[in-house]
Design a protein around this motif. Structure first.
Motif, PDB file in Angstrom:
ATOM      1  N   ARG A  81     -44.593  33.009-125.899  1.00  0.00           N
ATOM      2  CA  ARG A  81     -43.864  32.267-125.351  1.00  0.00           C
ATOM      3  C   ARG A  81     -43.656  32.266-123.903  1.00  0.00           C
ATOM      4  NH1 ARG A  81     -41.341  28.724-128.833  1.00  0.00           N
ATOM      5  NH2 ARG A  81     -41.222  29.230-131.010  1.00  0.00           N
ATOM      6  N   GLU A 138     -47.797  29.897-135.240  1.00  0.00           N
ATOM      7  CA  GLU A 138     -49.070  29.798-135.875  1.00  0.00           C
ATOM      8  C   GLU A 138     -50.281  30.463-134.908  1.00  0.00           C
ATOM      9  OE1 GLU A 138     -52.259  26.667-137.714  1.00  0.00           O
ATOM     10  OE2 GLU A 138     -50.548  25.707-136.654  1.00  0.00           O
ATOM     11  N   THR A 143     -48.628  24.977-133.672  1.00  0.00           N
ATOM     12  CA  THR A 143     -47.053  25.799-133.211  1.00  0.00           C
ATOM     13  C   THR A 143     -47.441  27.079-132.612  1.00  0.00           C
ATOM     14  OG1 THR A 143     -46.943  26.624-135.322  1.00  0.00           O
ATOM     15  CG2 THR A 143     -45.833  24.297-135.053  1.00  0.00           C
ATOM     16  N   GLU A 160     -44.955  36.469-130.954  1.00  0.00           N
ATOM     17  CA  GLU A 160     -44.492  35.098-130.478  1.00  0.00           C
ATOM     18  C   GLU A 160     -43.855  34.923-129.297  1.00  0.00           C
ATOM     19  OE1 GLU A 160     -41.621  31.585-132.465  1.00  0.00           O
ATOM     20  OE2 GLU A 160     -42.371  33.356-133.752  1.00  0.00           O
TER      21      GLU A 160
END
Length: 238
Positions: free
Chosen positions: A52, A39, A36, A48
């Motif tokens: 992304r 992770e 993921t 994060e």
């Protein structure tokens, strides 16, 4: 206590390290090592949301700035390699020579403003942390070529053989050196060379007229008076 400002060179290194973390996170996601995005972000210590955005194709800060630079990375890299070669040969490049080479690339862009900004050199060095700007001492070409460990080792082996063969005593062995002063010419000049280099010399033509001071000392420790040689005004036949 106020925080000290971070230099551009440090920022570049930090950006490079961050890009490596992003690249490693993307690789782990592609190979299945991380299942993921959260992770992978936690493992490689990146945000994060940033990970992304990069996976969606958002460009890095360095890539966004390329359009604002006078030269592209493909044009700056040959300049850096040229600076490396000159430094290895004992002829580190002066600032103006690097700027002249950059201007040659700019002329090929077919744009109206063909000039470099006043801070271009500082930013060029910050984009290439393996380069540095330093003051160096001028060194005659003959001395630069002689700065070779194999040549020096051979010289001292030959000298030792001559001392033993002829029984030369310490009082008859002198080490003589000279210091030349170029009139109207600076002894130190600012150049671009490899970062971390300890001895900074710039080779020059050794045929210029100068004032010379010669000093000597024997292996026994005796020192004759120094000799000062001035440029002759005229040559007399005697």
């Amino acid at each position: 206590m106020p925080r000290r400002p971070v230099s551009n060179r440090v920022k570049v290194k930090q950006d490079e390290a961050f890009e490596r973390y992003i690249s490693d996170a993307k690789t782990d996601l592609a190979t299945g090592k991380c299942l993921t995005i959260p992770e992978a972000a936690e493992m490689h210590r990146v945000a994060e949301s940033t990970l992304r955005n990069r996976l969606k194709g958002k460009r890095s800060r360095q890539e966004c700035r390329i359009g604002e630079q006078a030269l592209t990375p493909a044009e700056e890299n040959p300049i850096k390699e040229w600076v490396f070669k000159l430094d290895d040969w004992g002829f580190p490049s002066r600032h103006q020579y690097v700027k002249d080479m950059a201007l040659d690339f700019i002329k090929s862009h077919d744009i109206q403003s063909q000039k470099l900004g006043k801070n271009w050199m500082t930013r060029f060095l910050s984009r290439h942390p393996d380069l540095a700007s330093k003051f160096c001492t001028r060194l005659d070409k003959q001395r630069a070529y002689a700065d070779n460990p194999e040549i020096l080792e051979d010289f001292y082996e030959t000298l030792l053989i001559a001392i033993r063969e002829h029984g030369i005593v310490a009082g008859n062995m002198y080490n003589m050196d000279e210091k030349g002063f170029l009139m109207g010419r600076s002894a130190r000049v600012k150049v671009i060379l490899r970062r971390g280099k300890k001895r900074n010399f710039k080779s020059q033509d050794g045929t210029r007229k100068l004032i010379t001071v010669i000093e000597a000392v024997s292996a026994a420790g005796t020192t004759p008076p120094p000799m000062i040689i001035y440029q002759g005004e005229a040559q007399y036949a005697g």
